[in-house]
Scaffold this motif. Structure first.
Motif, mmCIF file in Angstrom:
data_model
loop_
_atom_site.group_PDB
_atom_site.id
_atom_site.type_symbol
_atom_site.label_atom_id
_atom_site.label_comp_id
_atom_site.label_asym_id
_atom_site.label_seq_id
_atom_site.Cartn_x
_atom_site.Cartn_y
_atom_site.Cartn_z
ATOM 1 N N THR A 108 0.826 -1.214 0.000
ATOM 2 C CA THR A 108 0.000 0.000 0.000
ATOM 3 C C THR A 108 0.858 1.261 0.000
ATOM 4 N N GLY A 109 2.150 1.085 0.285
ATOM 5 C CA GLY A 109 3.032 2.250 0.374
ATOM 6 C C GLY A 109 2.822 3.062 1.638
ATOM 7 N N ASP A 110 2.064 2.502 2.579
ATOM 8 C CA ASP A 110 1.769 3.227 3.814
ATOM 9 C C ASP A 110 2.599 2.667 4.973
ATOM 10 N N PHE A 111 3.694 3.378 5.322
ATOM 11 C CA PHE A 111 4.537 2.931 6.422
ATOM 12 C C PHE A 111 4.266 3.722 7.700
ATOM 13 N N SER A 112 3.128 4.388 7.732
ATOM 14 C CA SER A 112 2.779 5.144 8.943
ATOM 15 C C SER A 112 2.375 4.152 10.027
ATOM 16 N N ALA A 113 2.117 4.681 11.217
ATOM 17 C CA ALA A 113 1.690 3.831 12.326
ATOM 18 C C ALA A 113 0.449 3.026 11.930
ATOM 19 N N ARG A 114 -0.421 3.664 11.127
ATOM 20 C CA ARG A 114 -1.639 2.970 10.726
ATOM 21 C C ARG A 114 -1.301 1.722 9.906
ATOM 22 N N GLY A 115 -0.394 1.884 8.974
ATOM 23 C CA GLY A 115 0.001 0.755 8.146
ATOM 24 C C GLY A 115 0.717 -0.310 8.963
ATOM 25 N N LEU A 116 1.657 0.138 9.804
ATOM 26 C CA LEU A 116 2.492 -0.826 10.537
ATOM 27 C C LEU A 116 1.782 -1.442 11.736
ATOM 28 N N SER A 117 0.554 -0.965 12.039
ATOM 29 C CA SER A 117 -0.187 -1.558 13.156
ATOM 30 C C SER A 117 -0.457 -3.036 12.875
ATOM 31 N N VAL A 118 -0.331 -3.422 11.622
ATOM 32 C CA VAL A 118 -0.517 -4.827 11.250
ATOM 33 C C VAL A 118 0.511 -5.711 11.962
ATOM 34 N N TYR A 119 1.644 -5.111 12.362
ATOM 35 C CA TYR A 119 2.666 -5.870 13.102
ATOM 36 C C TYR A 119 2.120 -6.354 14.438
ATOM 37 N N GLU A 120 1.535 -5.430 15.195
ATOM 38 C CA GLU A 120 0.988 -5.818 16.498
ATOM 39 C C GLU A 120 -0.146 -6.828 16.332
ATOM 40 N N GLN A 121 -0.967 -6.584 15.309
ATOM 41 C CA GLN A 121 -2.076 -7.496 15.036
ATOM 42 C C GLN A 121 -1.576 -8.921 14.783
ATOM 43 N N MET A 122 -0.589 -9.039 13.893
ATOM 44 C CA MET A 122 -0.080 -10.374 13.549
ATOM 45 C C MET A 122 0.652 -11.003 14.722
ATOM 46 N N LEU A 123 1.337 -10.165 15.490
ATOM 47 C CA LEU A 123 2.052 -10.669 16.666
ATOM 48 C C LEU A 123 1.058 -11.239 17.684
ATOM 49 N N GLU A 124 -0.036 -10.500 17.897
ATOM 50 C CA GLU A 124 -1.047 -10.941 18.868
ATOM 51 C C GLU A 124 -1.723 -12.238 18.423
ATOM 52 N N GLU A 125 -1.829 -12.434 17.098
ATOM 53 C CA GLU A 125 -2.471 -13.655 16.614
ATOM 54 C C GLU A 125 -1.525 -14.852 16.655
ATOM 55 N N SER A 126 -0.235 -14.601 16.771
ATOM 56 C CA SER A 126 0.737 -15.690 16.763
ATOM 57 C C SER A 126 0.907 -16.251 18.180
ATOM 58 N N TYR A 127 1.644 -17.333 18.297
ATOM 59 C CA TYR A 127 1.857 -17.906 19.634
ATOM 60 C C TYR A 127 2.638 -16.950 20.523
ATOM 61 N N VAL A 128 3.420 -16.056 19.916
ATOM 62 C CA VAL A 128 4.179 -15.091 20.713
ATOM 63 C C VAL A 128 3.221 -14.235 21.538
ATOM 64 N N GLY A 129 2.267 -13.616 20.853
ATOM 65 C CA GLY A 129 1.309 -12.754 21.543
ATOM 66 C C GLY A 129 0.419 -13.538 22.477
ATOM 67 N N LYS A 130 -0.039 -14.711 22.012
ATOM 68 C CA LYS A 130 -0.995 -15.486 22.811
ATOM 69 C C LYS A 130 -0.349 -16.010 24.090
ATOM 70 N N ASP A 131 0.900 -16.516 23.985
ATOM 71 C CA ASP A 131 1.566 -17.063 25.174
ATOM 72 C C ASP A 131 1.862 -15.963 26.191
ATOM 73 N N LEU A 132 2.326 -14.815 25.699
ATOM 74 C CA LEU A 132 2.642 -13.741 26.638
ATOM 75 C C LEU A 132 1.392 -13.272 27.378
ATOM 76 N N ARG A 133 0.276 -13.273 26.659
ATOM 77 C CA ARG A 133 -0.974 -12.870 27.289
ATOM 78 C C ARG A 133 -1.462 -13.935 28.272
ATOM 79 N N ARG A 134 -1.426 -15.205 27.827
ATOM 80 C CA ARG A 134 -1.935 -16.286 28.670
ATOM 81 C C ARG A 134 -1.131 -16.416 29.966
#
Lengths: 94, 483
Positions: B372-398
């Protein structure tokens, strides 16, 4: 194996010393308010020493760059930076 | 200089993983590390669990690791005793590709990993060792590269993988908590020091210090001592230390390398800093504690005749979600230790596999933003989203409340001793009639209801260690809920 002193232990590790730039500094004025001087026993490389007159002095040469002093210094006296590129500790095992 | 697709600061496992993934896609990247050679600033215990490295071509052929973990041990150590759980296996999950865990030495491993980045990048990926980055380049409010001694190196996105001591996230205020420098500056200007300690950007309640030695031992002696008979297997042995006293909460580790042992302690910083001691009693230093562990009667025979090759130390981010910084913003994402992405559930500590996965996700986020060419916080928020969906995010939360167990002083001051005393009650032969096992443990002895006075072996051990039923119950419930 014999018991090693901290000086013995540090002799096993390698550094590229930078005597022109101290990557760690202390602020004596701030240290004067400190009640615990926990840097003198938490630092794994024994960089901090309390003199008889109560002042704490720092020798940054054999710092292993762990960050312990920055974490425990709640008054913000320790200024912690990375050494300049290629300087400081060189781990060959890690 | 040409504008890079991404610049990665820090060539630990998170940074190299991000760089490798981007280089695989043919992106123009720079991987910058302050150590020369790459890896010379990096320290881990070090066991790398799981199969995260499988995405790197040649990992299994080039074997940058030391040994394949085929045995996991956990011991409770008191001053004079050890109680050990030992799991050793020949099951294929542990002994065949892709394997389940490796012991590694970071200097070698990380140098190899960064080399693979250059290899897969075929001229598009550059690794620069020996350069310290302490400034980012901004275009407006957006991070758009790094600054090296006045020279701007522009890039679409910056991946911050500069470790637990990340100077960049501290400098730009992306870590939560009070920057101690502000406190120091205020005191200098005449303010009264705060009576209560504020939560700091690198808070001692969120960190443990690891102190380690690599001890060289000939291969045959090492394999004999650790009962390894296939030449490649290895042992990951962790310890809960009940003997330091003074409220010091510490663990230990002993890992087998090819021809050396990685031996170390991990002490929770707040407990090391605020030791309980009587007036006039000197505090125990981190390096003395390490020597105490090394010369413990259970440990000493393993390393006897060995030669110390290196002494090192490193901070471990144990705070989990409590120490999580801002993970992304305009033009940047934060990965690995810099983001506090370490998993602990009390009997396992995983850092490197979580770091590698976060590096891969950081790369995926940058690749997505490129579309999309969007490297702003809005674009890169996908990082936190994907991290939270992975075992990394889930284990740290659990496991976010695991501190209730691992930071419970009784874990260190009481339970190892309780186990020791219970075994002493059961095993010491006094020429008296013995109880069946349930009767040894149950407060009621052979009866259903607790009896007064209580006479079971467990009671005797419990009373000796002055732990009440309420505390046992609370710890039991907490354990069941959080571990």
């Amino acid at each position: 194996m014999k018991r090693h002193t901290i000086e013995d232990k540090l002799a096993f590790t390698n550094w590229n010393f930078d005597h022109t730039y101290p990557h760690l500094t202390l602020n004596e004025k701030v240290c004067a308010y400190c009640t615990h001087h926990s840097c003198t026993y938490c630092c794994p490389a024994n960089c901090y020493e309390q003199l008889e007159d109560g002042r704490v002095v720092l020798n940054y040469d054999q710092c292993v760059e762990c960050g312990t002093c920055f974490s425990i210094c709640d008054l913000g006296s320790v200024k912690w930076n990375n050494p300049k590129g290629t300087f400081g500790v060189i781990f060959r095992q890690g | 200089m040409d504008r890079m697709d991404a610049i990665i600061v820090g060539a630990g496992v998170a940074g190299s993983a991000a760089a490798y993934r981007l280089a695989q896609e043919g992106k123009q990247i720079l991987l910058i590390d302050r150590g020369a050679p790459v890896g010379s600033k990096n320290v881990s215990g070090g066991t790398l669990w799981g199969t995260e490295m499988d995405f790197v071509d040649g990992f299994h052929e080039e074997k940058p690791y030391e040994r394949i973990v085929t045995s996991k041990r956990l011991s409770f150590l008191t001053e004079e005793s050890a109680f050990t759980v030992d799991f050793a296996t020949r099951r294929k999950e542990f002994t065949e590709v892709p394997y389940n865990g490796f012991t590694i030495l970071r200097s070698r491993f990380d140098e190899w990993f960064s080399g693979k980045v250059e290899e897969v990048g075929q001229g598009n990926a550059m690794v620069i060792p020996g350069i310290m980055i302490d400034e980012l380049h901004f275009e407006g409010k957006q991070v758009a590269g790094v600054v090296q001694e006045g020279d701007v190196i522009p890039g679409n996105a910056v991946v911050l993988a500069d470790g637990i001591n990340s100077r960049l996230t501290v400098k730009y205020g992306w870590r939560h908590g009070v920057n101690p420098y502000d406190v120091g500056r205020a005191i200098e200007n005449g303010a009264v020091p705060p009576g209560e300690e504020p939560q700091l950007v690198l808070d001692p309640h969120h960190c443990a210090v690891g102190v380690k030695e690599v001890i060289k031992l000939p291969k045959d002696r090492l394999e004999e001592r650790f009962q390894i008979n296939d030449g490649t297997g290895g042992v990951a042995h962790e310890f809960l230390l009940g003997f330091p006293g003074r409220g010091i909460q510490a663990g230990g580790f002993m890992y087998t390398n090819r021809e050396s042992i990685s031996l170390g302690i991990v002490a929770q910083l707040h407990s090391l800093k605020g030791q309980d001691r009587t007036p006039g009693e000197p505090p125990r230093s981190s390096h003395e504690l390490f020597e105490d562990f090394k010369h413990h009667p259970y440990i000493a025979p393993y390393i006897e005749g060995g030669e110390v090759q290196e002494y090192s130390a490193h901070l471990i981010p144990e705070g989990g979600l409590r120490m999580r910084p801002q993970l992304y913003g305009d033009g940047f994402v934060v990965a690995g230790d810099a983001a506090g992405l370490l998993f602990s559930n009390g009997y396992q500590i995983h850092g490197m596999n979580y770091a590698i996965r976060s590096g891969k996700i950081a790369a995926d986020a940058v690749l997505k933003c490129e579309q999309t060419g969007d490297f702003s916080a809005r674009g890169l928020s996908v990082y936190e989203q994907m991290l939270e969906e992975s075992y990394v995010g889930k284990d740290l939360r659990r496991f976010q409340n695991i501190g209730k167990i691992t930071e419970n002083p009784r874990m260190f001051s009481t339970y190892p001793k309780l186990i020791e005393d219970l075994f002493m009650e059961i095993l010491v032969e006094r020429g008296e009639p013995k109880d069946k096992i349930l009767a040894s443990l149950w407060p009621g002895g052979t009866g259903l209801l607790p009896t007064f006075p209580q006479r079971s072996k467990f009671q005797t051990a419990r009373k000796k260690n002055k732990i009440g039923y309420i505390d046992l119950l609370i710890d039991g419930i907490r354990g069941a809920r959080n571990i």
